[in-house]
Write a protein that holds these residues in place. Structure first.
Motif, PDB file in Angstrom:
ATOM      1  N   LEU A 184       0.207  -4.029   1.297  1.00  0.00           N
ATOM      2  CA  LEU A 184      -0.391  -3.343   2.435  1.00  0.00           C
ATOM      3  C   LEU A 184       0.730  -2.573   3.130  1.00  0.00           C
ATOM      4  O   LEU A 184       1.836  -3.089   3.283  1.00  0.00           O
ATOM      5  CB  LEU A 184      -1.034  -4.342   3.409  1.00  0.00           C
ATOM      6  N   THR A 185       0.435  -1.351   3.534  1.00  0.00           N
ATOM      7  CA  THR A 185       1.466  -0.551   4.190  1.00  0.00           C
ATOM      8  C   THR A 185       0.869   0.206   5.363  1.00  0.00           C
ATOM      9  O   THR A 185      -0.333   0.443   5.422  1.00  0.00           O
ATOM     10  CB  THR A 185       2.116   0.433   3.193  1.00  0.00           C
ATOM     11  N   TRP A 186       1.744   0.566   6.276  1.00  0.00           N
ATOM     12  CA  TRP A 186       1.354   1.225   7.514  1.00  0.00           C
ATOM     13  C   TRP A 186       1.916   2.636   7.498  1.00  0.00           C
ATOM     14  O   TRP A 186       3.113   2.831   7.311  1.00  0.00           O
ATOM     15  CB  TRP A 186       1.965   0.430   8.667  1.00  0.00           C
ATOM     16  N   ASP A 187       1.076   3.641   7.669  1.00  0.00           N
ATOM     17  CA  ASP A 187       1.541   5.026   7.695  1.00  0.00           C
ATOM     18  C   ASP A 187       0.706   5.819   8.689  1.00  0.00           C
ATOM     19  O   ASP A 187      -0.525   5.769   8.664  1.00  0.00           O
ATOM     20  CB  ASP A 187       1.427   5.655   6.302  1.00  0.00           C
ATOM     21  N   ASP A 188       1.411   6.553   9.561  1.00  0.00           N
ATOM     22  CA  ASP A 188       0.741   7.414  10.545  1.00  0.00           C
ATOM     23  C   ASP A 188      -0.311   6.624  11.328  1.00  0.00           C
ATOM     24  O   ASP A 188      -1.429   7.084  11.543  1.00  0.00           O
ATOM     25  CB  ASP A 188       0.103   8.621   9.856  1.00  0.00           C
ATOM     26  N   ALA A 189       0.059   5.404  11.758  1.00  0.00           N
ATOM     27  CA  ALA A 189      -0.775   4.536  12.593  1.00  0.00           C
ATOM     28  C   ALA A 189      -2.025   4.018  11.882  1.00  0.00           C
ATOM     29  O   ALA A 189      -2.927   3.476  12.513  1.00  0.00           O
ATOM     30  CB  ALA A 189      -1.169   5.241  13.892  1.00  0.00           C
ATOM     31  N   ASN A 190      -2.106   4.169  10.563  1.00  0.00           N
ATOM     32  CA  ASN A 190      -3.208   3.605   9.796  1.00  0.00           C
ATOM     33  C   ASN A 190      -2.671   2.579   8.796  1.00  0.00           C
ATOM     34  O   ASN A 190      -1.505   2.617   8.409  1.00  0.00           O
ATOM     35  CB  ASN A 190      -3.976   4.711   9.048  1.00  0.00           C
ATOM     36  N   TYR A 191      -3.561   1.686   8.364  1.00  0.00           N
ATOM     37  CA  TYR A 191      -3.208   0.618   7.437  1.00  0.00           C
ATOM     38  C   TYR A 191      -3.783   0.964   6.063  1.00  0.00           C
ATOM     39  O   TYR A 191      -4.956   1.336   5.951  1.00  0.00           O
ATOM     40  CB  TYR A 191      -3.814  -0.691   7.943  1.00  0.00           C
ATOM     41  N   TYR A 192      -2.960   0.850   5.024  1.00  0.00           N
ATOM     42  CA  TYR A 192      -3.389   1.216   3.678  1.00  0.00           C
ATOM     43  C   TYR A 192      -3.178   0.065   2.697  1.00  0.00           C
ATOM     44  O   TYR A 192      -2.193  -0.656   2.772  1.00  0.00           O
ATOM     45  CB  TYR A 192      -2.601   2.429   3.174  1.00  0.00           C
ATOM     46  N   LEU A 193      -4.109  -0.038   1.759  1.00  0.00           N
ATOM     47  CA  LEU A 193      -3.961  -0.949   0.629  1.00  0.00           C
ATOM     48  C   LEU A 193      -3.332  -0.176  -0.530  1.00  0.00           C
ATOM     49  O   LEU A 193      -3.772   0.939  -0.850  1.00  0.00           O
ATOM     50  CB  LEU A 193      -5.331  -1.484   0.196  1.00  0.00           C
ATOM     51  N   ILE A 194      -2.314  -0.744  -1.137  1.00  0.00           N
ATOM     52  CA  ILE A 194      -1.727  -0.195  -2.365  1.00  0.00           C
ATOM     53  C   ILE A 194      -2.211  -1.076  -3.503  1.00  0.00           C
ATOM     54  O   ILE A 194      -1.955  -2.281  -3.516  1.00  0.00           O
ATOM     55  CB  ILE A 194      -0.187  -0.186  -2.302  1.00  0.00           C
ATOM     56  N   ALA A 195      -2.932  -0.482  -4.441  1.00  0.00           N
ATOM     57  CA  ALA A 195      -3.577  -1.282  -5.487  1.00  0.00           C
ATOM     58  C   ALA A 195      -3.525  -0.571  -6.840  1.00  0.00           C
ATOM     59  O   ALA A 195      -3.369   0.653  -6.921  1.00  0.00           O
ATOM     60  CB  ALA A 195      -5.031  -1.563  -5.104  1.00  0.00           C
ATOM     61  N   TYR A 196      -3.693  -1.363  -7.881  1.00  0.00           N
ATOM     62  CA  TYR A 196      -3.714  -0.821  -9.244  1.00  0.00           C
ATOM     63  C   TYR A 196      -5.162  -0.690  -9.700  1.00  0.00           C
ATOM     64  O   TYR A 196      -5.938  -1.653  -9.663  1.00  0.00           O
ATOM     65  CB  TYR A 196      -2.959  -1.751 -10.191  1.00  0.00           C
ATOM     66  N   ASP A 197      -5.514   0.526 -10.143  1.00  0.00           N
ATOM     67  CA  ASP A 197      -6.843   0.805 -10.674  1.00  0.00           C
ATOM     68  C   ASP A 197      -6.754   0.781 -12.200  1.00  0.00           C
ATOM     69  O   ASP A 197      -6.159   1.672 -12.814  1.00  0.00           O
ATOM     70  CB  ASP A 197      -7.302   2.187 -10.191  1.00  0.00           C
ATOM     71  N   LYS A 198      -7.317  -0.251 -12.794  1.00  0.00           N
ATOM     72  CA  LYS A 198      -7.215  -0.432 -14.247  1.00  0.00           C
ATOM     73  C   LYS A 198      -7.947   0.661 -15.013  1.00  0.00           C
ATOM     74  O   LYS A 198      -7.483   1.100 -16.084  1.00  0.00           O
ATOM     75  CB  LYS A 198      -7.771  -1.813 -14.634  1.00  0.00           C
TER      76      LYS A 198
END
Length: 326
Positions: A184-198
């Motif tokens: 999970l990462t925070w960028d420009d005041a938003n929260y993002y999921l970093i995930a692998y799409d098989k």
């Protein structure tokens, strides 16, 4: 079993010192005894001194100030006031945290210091005119994603988008996404999921506040090798607003006053090559997208794309499309 009054008294003394003392507000033994009475307890000076010594042995940093107005106070704390201010600012500026949850979190942060510094934190709280989500399910989403990462499971969910009626509805007619969450990462005041799409064999990112019906699937995560090669810091640097695009090394020509803009965006290690007394050249890796072009446009004529030619052409088309509206 009745709790020992001696133990309770010592805990209340620790509570009193934590909440009501600092270097500017010391408490004498008489002050501590008076405040103990609010909890239905009392102690003489000798007992208070003895309890304070025991708390010191427990590594509570209780300092004794000498002099006419001397007394005891908590010296170092787990969090200093500037650190708490940073955390409060982070909560305030986070778009993905609702106003209600922001207030709750700030109140909890206030409990980590004394009542005097807590008032200082309150004076600096301004959350009412900032864009804040009203989506409380994000906290459930974050918890589910963290659990999946810790337990090495995949997740499934629906991904939503806003309509002109200001409703958040599932994209692609409610299609269910299935991915392996890695960070999970925070960028420009938003929260993002970093995930692998098989299905596409690629690392992707998703806004957590736009994820709906998040569920853990008891299937082991995949894509570990892909994620290990994924540089999150570099990704955040080359993307604009977390919008992806083709990775291209772009050469920019900039006026010298934009050196700070380049360093802030791409890092101090970025090499700035002088061209003349007023300009420099820089080679940067970016994800070429409309958001990148928007960033360039916002800076203006003091920055231009030197190469490659196809990126210059795409940027020209981008500008021409905008001009057609005027």
């Amino acid at each position: 079993m009745a709790v020992s009054k001696v133990k309770l008294r010592m805990l209340y003394i620790m509570k009193i010192l934590s909440e009501k003392s600092d270097e500017r507000h010391t408490l004498s033994a008489a002050d501590i005894n008076r405040l103990l009475q609010d909890y239905g307890m009392a102690a003489n000076r000798k007992t208070i001194y003895s309890d304070i010594e025991t708390l010191r042995e427990f590594h509570i940093d209780i300092v004794q100030a000498k002099g006419t107005n001397g007394g005891y106070y908590i010296g170092s704390r787990e969090f200093e006031l500037p650190e708490l201010k940073l955390l409060v600012d982070a909560v305030q500026t986070s778009k993905f945290i609702s106003c209600k949850k922001s207030k709750e979190l700030i109140r909890k942060l206030e409990n980590l210091t004394n009542e005097y510094d807590a008032r200082l934190l309150q004076r600096n709280v301004f959350i009412y005119n900032r864009p804040k989500t009203k989506n409380e399910t994000i906290y459930y989403n974050v918890n589910e994603i963290h659990t999946a990462i810790l337990e090495n499971y995949q997740i499934r969910y629906q991904y939503a988008e806003w309509t002109v009626q200001k409703k958040l509805i599932p994209k692609k007619n409610g299609a269910v996404y299935m991915v392996s969450p890695w960070a999970l990462t925070w960028d420009d005041a938003n929260y993002y999921l970093i995930a692998y799409d098989k299905t596409e064999d690629v690392i992707k990112h998703y806004r957590v506040d736009k994820m709906q019906q998040v569920q853990i699937i008891e299937k082991e995560r995949v894509g570990r090798e892909r994620f290990q090669k994924f540089d999150l810091a570099e990704f955040a640097k080359k993307t604009f607003g977390m919008y992806g695009g083709q990775d291209v090394e772009v050469t920019l020509t900039c006026c010298n006053e934009l050196a700070g803009v380049i360093i802030d965006r791409f890092g101090k290690e970025t090499i700035l090559i002088p061209i003349d007394e007023e300009h420099f050249r820089v080679h940067i890796l970016v994800a070429v997208s409309r958001q990148f072009f928007g960033w360039l446009t916002g800076i203006g004529k003091e920055m231009k794309i030197e190469s490659p030619k196809f990126v210059r052409e795409e940027y020209r088309k981008y500008l021409q499309e905008i001009l057609q509206n005027y």
